[in-house]
Design a protein around this motif. Structure first.
Motif, PDB file in Angstrom:
ATOM      1  N   THR A   1       0.825  -1.205   0.000  1.00  0.00           N
ATOM      2  CA  THR A   1       0.000   0.000   0.000  1.00  0.00           C
ATOM      3  C   THR A   1       0.858   1.253   0.000  1.00  0.00           C
ATOM      4  O   THR A   1       0.630   2.188  -0.778  1.00  0.00           O
ATOM      5  CB  THR A   1      -0.935   0.014   1.223  1.00  0.00           C
ATOM      6  OG1 THR A   1      -1.823  -1.099   1.152  1.00  0.00           O
ATOM      7  CG2 THR A   1      -1.744   1.305   1.283  1.00  0.00           C
ATOM      8  N   ALA A   2       1.855   1.301   0.881  1.00  0.00           N
ATOM      9  CA  ALA A   2       2.707   2.486   1.000  1.00  0.00           C
ATOM     10  C   ALA A   2       3.462   2.775  -0.292  1.00  0.00           C
ATOM     11  O   ALA A   2       3.552   3.926  -0.735  1.00  0.00           O
ATOM     12  CB  ALA A   2       3.690   2.303   2.157  1.00  0.00           C
ATOM     13  N   TYR A   3       4.008   1.733  -0.908  1.00  0.00           N
ATOM     14  CA  TYR A   3       4.741   1.928  -2.159  1.00  0.00           C
ATOM     15  C   TYR A   3       3.802   2.370  -3.282  1.00  0.00           C
ATOM     16  O   TYR A   3       4.112   3.279  -4.054  1.00  0.00           O
ATOM     17  CB  TYR A   3       5.449   0.635  -2.569  1.00  0.00           C
ATOM     18  CG  TYR A   3       6.697   0.325  -1.779  1.00  0.00           C
ATOM     19  CD1 TYR A   3       7.642   1.303  -1.500  1.00  0.00           C
ATOM     20  CD2 TYR A   3       6.956  -0.975  -1.318  1.00  0.00           C
ATOM     21  CE1 TYR A   3       8.790   1.018  -0.781  1.00  0.00           C
ATOM     22  CE2 TYR A   3       8.112  -1.271  -0.609  1.00  0.00           C
ATOM     23  CZ  TYR A   3       9.023  -0.273  -0.338  1.00  0.00           C
ATOM     24  OH  TYR A   3      10.163  -0.560   0.352  1.00  0.00           O
ATOM     25  N   LYS A   4       2.658   1.736  -3.377  1.00  0.00           N
ATOM     26  CA  LYS A   4       1.753   2.027  -4.484  1.00  0.00           C
ATOM     27  C   LYS A   4       1.075   3.388  -4.352  1.00  0.00           C
ATOM     28  O   LYS A   4       0.804   4.060  -5.355  1.00  0.00           O
ATOM     29  CB  LYS A   4       0.703   0.921  -4.607  1.00  0.00           C
ATOM     30  CG  LYS A   4       1.282  -0.400  -5.115  1.00  0.00           C
ATOM     31  CD  LYS A   4       0.223  -1.494  -5.188  1.00  0.00           C
ATOM     32  CE  LYS A   4       0.812  -2.788  -5.719  1.00  0.00           C
ATOM     33  NZ  LYS A   4      -0.196  -3.882  -5.775  1.00  0.00           N
ATOM     34  N   GLU A   5       0.817   3.832  -3.118  1.00  0.00           N
ATOM     35  CA  GLU A   5       0.194   5.136  -2.942  1.00  0.00           C
ATOM     36  C   GLU A   5       1.210   6.275  -2.992  1.00  0.00           C
ATOM     37  O   GLU A   5       0.838   7.446  -3.011  1.00  0.00           O
ATOM     38  CB  GLU A   5      -0.575   5.180  -1.619  1.00  0.00           C
ATOM     39  CG  GLU A   5       0.311   5.250  -0.379  1.00  0.00           C
ATOM     40  CD  GLU A   5      -0.449   5.179   0.932  1.00  0.00           C
ATOM     41  OE1 GLU A   5      -1.685   4.918   0.897  1.00  0.00           O
ATOM     42  OE2 GLU A   5       0.164   5.370   2.004  1.00  0.00           O
ATOM     43  N   GLY A   6       2.507   5.922  -3.002  1.00  0.00           N
ATOM     44  CA  GLY A   6       3.553   6.926  -3.115  1.00  0.00           C
ATOM     45  C   GLY A   6       3.968   7.577  -1.814  1.00  0.00           C
ATOM     46  O   GLY A   6       4.731   8.546  -1.815  1.00  0.00           O
ATOM     47  N   SER A   7       3.513   7.040  -0.675  1.00  0.00           N
ATOM     48  CA  SER A   7       3.904   7.619   0.617  1.00  0.00           C
ATOM     49  C   SER A   7       5.234   7.078   1.120  1.00  0.00           C
ATOM     50  O   SER A   7       5.782   7.576   2.103  1.00  0.00           O
ATOM     51  CB  SER A   7       2.816   7.341   1.661  1.00  0.00           C
ATOM     52  OG  SER A   7       2.664   5.947   1.879  1.00  0.00           O
ATOM     53  N   PHE A   8       5.757   6.085   0.431  1.00  0.00           N
ATOM     54  CA  PHE A   8       6.983   5.392   0.857  1.00  0.00           C
ATOM     55  C   PHE A   8       7.818   5.131  -0.386  1.00  0.00           C
ATOM     56  O   PHE A   8       7.282   4.797  -1.451  1.00  0.00           O
ATOM     57  CB  PHE A   8       6.576   4.079   1.531  1.00  0.00           C
ATOM     58  CG  PHE A   8       7.626   3.429   2.380  1.00  0.00           C
ATOM     59  CD1 PHE A   8       8.366   4.145   3.303  1.00  0.00           C
ATOM     60  CD2 PHE A   8       7.846   2.057   2.284  1.00  0.00           C
ATOM     61  CE1 PHE A   8       9.315   3.516   4.112  1.00  0.00           C
ATOM     62  CE2 PHE A   8       8.785   1.419   3.085  1.00  0.00           C
ATOM     63  CZ  PHE A   8       9.512   2.159   4.001  1.00  0.00           C
ATOM     64  N   HIS A   9       9.125   5.313  -0.253  1.00  0.00           N
ATOM     65  CA  HIS A   9      10.042   5.072  -1.367  1.00  0.00           C
ATOM     66  C   HIS A   9      11.138   4.103  -0.921  1.00  0.00           C
ATOM     67  O   HIS A   9      11.475   4.044   0.262  1.00  0.00           O
ATOM     68  CB  HIS A   9      10.711   6.374  -1.832  1.00  0.00           C
ATOM     69  CG  HIS A   9       9.770   7.489  -2.117  1.00  0.00           C
ATOM     70  ND1 HIS A   9       8.906   7.486  -3.180  1.00  0.00           N
ATOM     71  CD2 HIS A   9       9.542   8.655  -1.461  1.00  0.00           C
ATOM     72  CE1 HIS A   9       8.208   8.602  -3.186  1.00  0.00           C
ATOM     73  NE2 HIS A   9       8.556   9.331  -2.139  1.00  0.00           N
ATOM     74  N   TYR A  10      11.699   3.397  -1.862  1.00  0.00           N
ATOM     75  CA  TYR A  10      12.836   2.494  -1.609  1.00  0.00           C
ATOM     76  C   TYR A  10      13.994   3.018  -2.435  1.00  0.00           C
ATOM     77  O   TYR A  10      13.951   2.997  -3.664  1.00  0.00           O
ATOM     78  CB  TYR A  10      12.446   1.071  -2.022  1.00  0.00           C
ATOM     79  CG  TYR A  10      13.328  -0.021  -1.478  1.00  0.00           C
ATOM     80  CD1 TYR A  10      13.646  -0.073  -0.120  1.00  0.00           C
ATOM     81  CD2 TYR A  10      13.811  -1.035  -2.314  1.00  0.00           C
ATOM     82  CE1 TYR A  10      14.423  -1.099   0.387  1.00  0.00           C
ATOM     83  CE2 TYR A  10      14.587  -2.072  -1.805  1.00  0.00           C
ATOM     84  CZ  TYR A  10      14.885  -2.091  -0.459  1.00  0.00           C
ATOM     85  OH  TYR A  10      15.660  -3.117   0.045  1.00  0.00           O
ATOM     86  N   LEU A  11      15.023   3.524  -1.757  1.00  0.00           N
ATOM     87  CA  LEU A  11      16.118   4.230  -2.418  1.00  0.00           C
ATOM     88  C   LEU A  11      17.463   3.565  -2.210  1.00  0.00           C
ATOM     89  O   LEU A  11      17.723   2.965  -1.165  1.00  0.00           O
ATOM     90  CB  LEU A  11      16.243   5.662  -1.865  1.00  0.00           C
ATOM     91  CG  LEU A  11      15.190   6.707  -2.160  1.00  0.00           C
ATOM     92  CD1 LEU A  11      15.686   8.055  -1.673  1.00  0.00           C
ATOM     93  CD2 LEU A  11      14.850   6.755  -3.635  1.00  0.00           C
ATOM     94  N   LEU A  12      18.313   3.710  -3.213  1.00  0.00           N
ATOM     95  CA  LEU A  12      19.740   3.452  -3.063  1.00  0.00           C
ATOM     96  C   LEU A  12      20.452   4.783  -3.268  1.00  0.00           C
ATOM     97  O   LEU A  12      20.208   5.476  -4.263  1.00  0.00           O
ATOM     98  CB  LEU A  12      20.246   2.427  -4.081  1.00  0.00           C
ATOM     99  CG  LEU A  12      21.738   2.059  -3.997  1.00  0.00           C
ATOM    100  CD1 LEU A  12      21.963   0.621  -4.469  1.00  0.00           C
ATOM    101  CD2 LEU A  12      22.627   2.992  -4.801  1.00  0.00           C
ATOM    102  N   ILE A  13      21.301   5.140  -2.323  1.00  0.00           N
ATOM    103  CA  ILE A  13      22.094   6.360  -2.406  1.00  0.00           C
ATOM    104  C   ILE A  13      23.566   5.990  -2.265  1.00  0.00           C
ATOM    105  O   ILE A  13      23.949   5.326  -1.308  1.00  0.00           O
ATOM    106  CB  ILE A  13      21.734   7.356  -1.286  1.00  0.00           C
ATOM    107  CG1 ILE A  13      20.234   7.668  -1.293  1.00  0.00           C
ATOM    108  CG2 ILE A  13      22.556   8.649  -1.436  1.00  0.00           C
ATOM    109  CD1 ILE A  13      19.769   8.424  -0.052  1.00  0.00           C
ATOM    110  N   ALA A  14      24.384   6.391  -3.233  1.00  0.00           N
ATOM    111  CA  ALA A  14      25.832   6.222  -3.133  1.00  0.00           C
ATOM    112  C   ALA A  14      26.447   7.610  -3.032  1.00  0.00           C
ATOM    113  O   ALA A  14      26.137   8.509  -3.825  1.00  0.00           O
ATOM    114  CB  ALA A  14      26.373   5.504  -4.357  1.00  0.00           C
ATOM    115  N   ALA A  15      27.277   7.823  -2.015  1.00  0.00           N
ATOM    116  CA  ALA A  15      27.851   9.142  -1.763  1.00  0.00           C
ATOM    117  C   ALA A  15      29.344   9.020  -1.486  1.00  0.00           C
ATOM    118  O   ALA A  15      29.793   8.048  -0.867  1.00  0.00           O
ATOM    119  CB  ALA A  15      27.143   9.802  -0.583  1.00  0.00           C
TER     120      ALA A  15
END
Length: 288
Positions: A271-285
């Motif tokens: 639900t969270a992913y599909k409604e856009g309230s939650f994201h799954y990110l990869l960040i390289a810094a």
């Protein structure tokens, strides 16, 4: 094998929240999903997966369906770890890596297998330390891959010890400014930090029932997306790559939800992913 002296519990677990998190992971040592998936190849993870799954695993003989699903879910979570390691850049056998919040040690063992370098893992769960050490010994790499009962906010390692550091679904348990201050201290100039995390949408996530359900289930504190970039910038960590993995992780959750391994939290993630309230990110810094 040379072992480090365990840190006193009172020095590692400094707050009631940290003690609650440690108690959660120590008490969930029999988590059937993590253990069943890891039994496939003895690489045990504490994160989720990415990529399309083979739809045929849900078809065929009923008596072997769970086995097929387990193998496929494990393939997806190993693919996630592989992608994280891809973003560490050019690592040599002479380098040293840190797994901050190492769980049961699967990604640490994969990193050593790929790069041939020394890897240290830190976790506030004493159970996880022992479990991971046993897996390293089992693979004959106990001298090169070591696990420590330490707090990622204050690891005790010397400044500039590591060429690369990663956090894999662990940042929601800590203050980001404290964490990135410590990781920047541990990285030499030009060192690489890679993060994979779930984060809330700054506009809608803090009001999302699904995100709140995930927080409650895992006893964590999901940060908004913007908080990561503010904390990175404040600590001399400059993003090199930012990859939105939200669409890539949906199949993992769909497969889990359709299987006998479902724990009840799958609907909140979907639900969270599909409604856009939650994201799954990869960040390289990179550390400047």
């Amino acid at each position: 094998m040379t072992t480090s002296t365990p840190a006193p519990t009172s020095r590692v677990l400094r707050t009631d929240f940290q003690r609650a998190v440690a108690a959660y992971w120590n008490s969930h040592q029999r988590d059937p999903v993590n253990l069943l998936l890891g039994d496939v190849d003895r690489l045990y993870h504490h994160h989720y997966g990415i990529g399309e799954f083979d739809r045929s695993v849900l078809l065929g003989a009923e008596e072997t369906r769970t086995e097929r699903v387990v193998q496929e879910l494990h393939r997806l979570e190993t693919a996630q770890a592989d992608l994280l390691l891809d973003h560490l850049g050019d690592i040599t056998p002479q380098d040293r890596l840190l797994d901050a919040g190492s769980g049961r040690g699967g990604t640490s063992l994969m990193a050593h297998g790929r790069f041939g370098c020394h890897v240290d893992g830190v976790t506030i769960s004493e159970y996880q330390v022992g479990f991971s050490e046993d897996r390293a010994q089992e693979r004959g790499v106990g001298e090169a891959v070591r696990f420590h009962f330490r707090n990622m906010l204050d690891t005790g390692f010397a400044e500039g010890t590591f060429r690369g550091v990663w956090t894999n679904e662990t940042t929601m348990y800590v203050d980001l400014h404290e964490l990135y201050g410590e990781l920047a201290r541990l990285l030499g100039h030009g060192g690489r930090y890679v993060c994979v995390t779930g984060c809330s949408n700054d506009v809608t996530g803090l009001r999302s029932k699904a995100v709140s359900r995930i927080d409650e289930h895992y006893t964590c504190n999901i940060h908004p997306r913007s908080a990561y970039f503010k904390a990175l910038a404040a600590n001399g960590l400059v993003p090199l790559d930012v990859v939105d993995l939200t669409a890539a992780t949906l199949p993992y959750w769909e497969l889990r939800a359709a299987s006998s391994l479902a724990t009840g939290i799958e609907d909140a993630f979907l639900t969270a992913y599909k409604e856009g309230s939650f994201h799954y990110l990869l960040i390289a810094a990179d550390r400047i």
